[in-house]
Design a protein around this motif. Structure first.
Motif, mmCIF file in Angstrom:
data_model
loop_
_atom_site.group_PDB
_atom_site.id
_atom_site.type_symbol
_atom_site.label_atom_id
_atom_site.label_comp_id
_atom_site.label_asym_id
_atom_site.label_seq_id
_atom_site.Cartn_x
_atom_site.Cartn_y
_atom_site.Cartn_z
ATOM 1 N N LEU A 17 -3.548 -3.539 -5.926
ATOM 2 C CA LEU A 17 -2.519 -3.637 -5.612
ATOM 3 C C LEU A 17 -1.695 -4.916 -5.843
ATOM 4 N N GLN A 24 -8.690 10.837 9.648
ATOM 5 C CA GLN A 24 -9.833 10.743 8.560
ATOM 6 C C GLN A 24 -11.410 10.865 9.193
ATOM 7 N N GLU A 69 -7.377 14.004 5.721
ATOM 8 C CA GLU A 69 -9.239 14.482 5.021
ATOM 9 C C GLU A 69 -9.554 15.132 5.751
ATOM 10 N N GLY A 115 -7.871 5.008 -1.945
ATOM 11 C CA GLY A 115 -7.006 3.044 -2.544
ATOM 12 C C GLY A 115 -5.446 3.920 -2.774
ATOM 13 N N SER A 116 -4.989 4.928 -2.857
ATOM 14 C CA SER A 116 -3.392 5.172 -3.279
ATOM 15 C C SER A 116 -2.674 5.134 -1.963
ATOM 16 N N HIS A 165 -7.982 14.684 -1.351
ATOM 17 C CA HIS A 165 -7.787 14.103 -3.014
ATOM 18 C C HIS A 165 -8.802 14.982 -3.035
ATOM 19 N N GLU A 175 -6.093 8.890 -5.142
ATOM 20 C CA GLU A 175 -7.278 8.572 -5.474
ATOM 21 C C GLU A 175 -7.384 7.898 -4.280
ATOM 22 N N LYS A 189 -2.662 7.334 0.978
ATOM 23 C CA LYS A 189 -2.602 7.700 2.209
ATOM 24 C C LYS A 189 -2.705 8.367 3.375
ATOM 25 N N THR A 204 -2.394 5.223 4.936
ATOM 26 C CA THR A 204 -1.838 4.346 5.216
ATOM 27 C C THR A 204 -0.478 5.561 5.915
ATOM 28 N N ALA A 235 0.794 -1.433 -0.045
ATOM 29 C CA ALA A 235 0.250 -0.068 0.188
ATOM 30 C C ALA A 235 0.953 1.016 0.144
#
Ligand SMILES: Nc1ncnc2c1ncn2[C@@H]1O[C@H](COP(=O)(O)OP(=O)(O)OP(=O)(O)O)[C@@H](O)[C@H]1O
Ligand SMILES: [Mg+2]
Lengths: 329, 339
Positions: B290, B111, B193, B58-59, B226, B56, B61, B63, B37
């Motif tokens: 991934l 977040q 976020e 799931g990119s 995002h 995006e 961030k 993690t 990840a």
């Protein structure tokens, strides 16, 4: 306060419903319980006295008074603690029979249930905290195994091993028939000694459910953001475990606790039977065998009331523990 | 706490730098193998800087943010690299040192502020818990004074401290989480976020507060979002993340000027104010899985300018004007400006 009144109101309403159902069911049953009772006494060659007959009539509606008169008579009797006369133990009243058996059941099943709830919950917290380790795996597997074994089987095995083979514990009864005048502490020790095997049966069969339930709830709360956030803020492990993870994980279990505590009153039927323990469970069996309707009815009423009361208490505790419940009303 | 380590000569340079990530990789173990990840991420956050991190869903961030905090979830594994906060190696600390270091030196706004507060505890209990965890002997009146100060800072009425989380609006919870993050004046702050769940008005007022507090205290902030336009208005530099990698770090947030094709795609996806023909173009294709990352540059299947080399070789980061960009366009001189 409003929450409290609300709950009280609900309790009273449901108690009333339970009492009423208890009144109606024997009157709606096909065939008459009274006939069964009369037949029973006839065959024993001990016909009932006029008082007992009158009580029976009141209880089961043999009389031709209108239903509501019968109903008020019944409720009035209840308020005076009169549940009728037991057939098996005639002339003892149902109240007396229950009064003699209840302490044994509360003492045995009550204590054993509390032990299994507490122990299971603590071990569940421990397993969840160490999730994924060997300790967790061992605890979970062992208790899954023990809770999968049929209840009476555990009882039989315990009796065979520790009562019969090793002779460490008595196989039957709640106490040795001691002569009068033994000091109270000898008697208490004797009672405890007799309670070990039946108590262990209940604990062994019940603990797994509590452990696994608590563990799974807690693994879930441990993944919640508020736990991670607390860890980020530097909250110490012990506090994190108790006040953040366990505190929230216990909430969904409370209803289960209520049911378990409530059903304690019904006695641990099979355990009591295997160990000839003089509790409510034994009495229920006796009542069924002898078609002792008054006793059955009384026991069912007591069980219903106990479940309702336990639920009420747990809801109060719920309100104390969860602010959302308190204000959600 | 600061230990000299002879193996890393670069160490001294980093003393005092709020945050330095060096080739950090993190993976989740999944039933079908490890999912990386966070993949070989290096970046630096400077004193007084707001660094935006965009990508995006799931990119990786969040993690990455949890990695920086040393708070990896179950199933995540720190594979390699180092995280230095103010010169200290976070993954070289013992747990107790880390516990006290965190929040005093580096804090994070989660977040999901909606779920960051324990539902059975009041706001006050949360704040007291935080203060006492770091300062067990704190006097109650000092603690209360500090609580009122920070609630004031985020414009929450101190009487609200008695409330339980479910009695607060989303914006209030967000502010309280922000206040709790600011409680020890940490020099480094991660914000994941922080306003995504809020409406535009509340979002603006919270961001204004962040800007104000940041300017006053010269904090270093890693601001994750995002929302490219939001980050552009707030950050000094922006890092763009794609499939666990940083593909660009740039100080130039204009559309013109060399960018990674993915960054260009993100920029095209937001309308420019005052533009005659507002044309919003998304990036075609889907974010990669991934577990089955494409060979070479992970973006190449969606890239409008990809060429053969992109399919076989992952591009290194190279300096292009103000920016660091990982794209073969810029590593292969002849191909520049192909788009
Ligand atoms: N606990 C987990 N177990 C397995 N995989 C995970 C876990 N948490 C995240 N992932 C995977 O790691 C990747 C990165 O997730 P992450 O939450 O960091 O993304 P993000 O950029 O923060 O997304 P968003 O913008 O939606 O918050 C995703 O592919 C996700 O599926
Ligand atoms: Mg995220």
């Amino acid at each position: 306060m409003r929450f409290f009144l609300n709950r009280i109101g609900f309790l009273l309403l449901s108690v009333w419903a339970a009492i009423t159902v208890n009144f109606l069911i024997p009157r709606m049953m096909p065939g008459s319980p009274v006939d069964a009772i009369l037949a029973h006494f006839q065959s024993e060659g001990a016909p009932l006295g006029p008082n007992a007959l009158h009580a029976l009539e009141q209880q089961f509606g043999l009389s031709h008074a209108p239903l509501w008169t019968q109903y008020f008579g019944y409720v009035n009797n209840l308020f005076h603690g009169q549940l009728g006369t037991s057939i098996t133990y005639y002339p003892l009243t149902v109240t007396e029979v229950i009064g003699r058996s209840l302490p044994w059941t509360l003492g045995l099943a009550g204590t054993a249930t509390i032990i299994s709830v507490l122990l299971g919950t603590f071990l569940g917290i421990y397993a969840a905290w160490h999730r994924g380790t060997r300790i967790d795996a061992t605890l979970t597997t062992v208790t899954m195994f023990t809770s999968a074994i049929p209840y009476f089987w555990i009882a039989l095995i315990l009796v065979y091993l520790f009562g019969f083979e090793l002779n460490w514990f008595p196989q039957l009864h709640a106490f040795t028939t001691l002569s009068n005048g033994v000091p109270w502490w000898r008697f208490s020790a004797d009672v405890l000694y007799h309670a070990v095997l039946p108590g262990a049966t209940i604990v062994i069969s019940a603990i797994g459910g509590w452990l696994v339930g608590m563990r799974n709830n807690m693994v879930q709360t441990l993944g919640e953001d508020y736990v991670t956030f607390a860890r980020a803020r530097g909250v110490r492990d012990r506090r994190l475990m108790v006040f953040y993870a366990a505190r929230n994980a216990i909430l969904p279990n409370l209803t289960g606790f209520a049911m378990a505590i409530g059903f304690v009153v019904g006695g641990a039927l099979l355990t009591e039977v295997v160990f000839s323990y003089p509790g409510i469970g034994m009495q229920l069996l006796t009542a069924v065998e002898n078609e002792d309707y008054p006793l059955m009815q009384g026991i069912f009423l007591i069980i219903a009331l106990a479940v309702l009361l336990a639920n009420f208490l747990v809801e109060l505790i719920y309100g104390l523990l969860d602010p959302r419940v308190r204000q959600g009303e | 706490m600061i230990q000299k380590s002879p193996e890393s000569p670069a160490y001294d340079e980093h003393i005092g730098v709020p945050l330095v990530l060096d080739h950090v990789s993190v993976s989740f173990s999944t039933p079908s193998g490890p999912a990386r990840a966070v993949n070989d991420v290096s970046l630096t956050l400077n004193q007084g800087e707001i660094l935006g991190l965009v990508g995006e869903s799931g990119s990786g961030k969040s993690t990455l943010a949890f990695t920086i905090m040393g708070l990896l979830p179950d199933g995540a594994q720190f594979d390699s690299g180092s995280v230095r906060v103010l010169g200290s190696d976070l993954y070289g600390m013992n747990p107790e040192t880390l516990r006290t270091f965190r929040w005093k030196r580096i804090a994070m706004v989660f977040q999901s502020a909606m779920n960051a507060l324990n539902p059975v505890m009041t706001v006050e209990a949360h704040i007291m818990d935080t203060l006492q965890s770091h300062n067990p002997g704190i006097r109650p009146e000092d603690a209360r004074r500090r609580m009122n100060e920070i609630l004031d800072l985020v414009k929450i009425d101190p009487r609200r401290a008695r409330s339980f989380p479910h009695e607060l609006s989303g914006g209030m919870k967000q502010r309280i989480v922000l206040a709790i993050a600011m409680i020890f004046n940490p020099p480094v702050l991660l914000m994941d976020e922080p306003t995504t769940a809020l409406d535009v008005v509340v979002q603006r007022s919270i961001l204004d507060q962040v800007r104000e507090i940041q300017a006053e205290r010269q904090m270093a902030i890693l601001f994750i979002s995002h929302d490219f336009s939001l980050v552009r208005s707030l950050a000094h530099r922006v890092a763009i993340m794609y499939a666990g990698r940083i593909v660009e770090i740039t100080g130039s947030l204009e559309r013109s000027g060399p960018h990674h094709p993915y960054t260009e795609g993100l920029m095209r996806a937001i309308p420019e104010l005052g533009e005659d023909d507002v044309k919003i173009v998304g990036i075609p294709g889907n974010p990669p899985d991934l577990l089955h990352l494409p060979e070479g540059c992970p973006f190449h299947p969606r890239c409008p300018v990809a060429f053969n080399r992109c399919k076989v070789e992952a591009p290194p980061m190279v300096q292009v004007n103000d920016a660091l960009i990982a794209c073969h366009q810029y590593t292969e001189p002849g191909k520049e400006g192909l788009a």
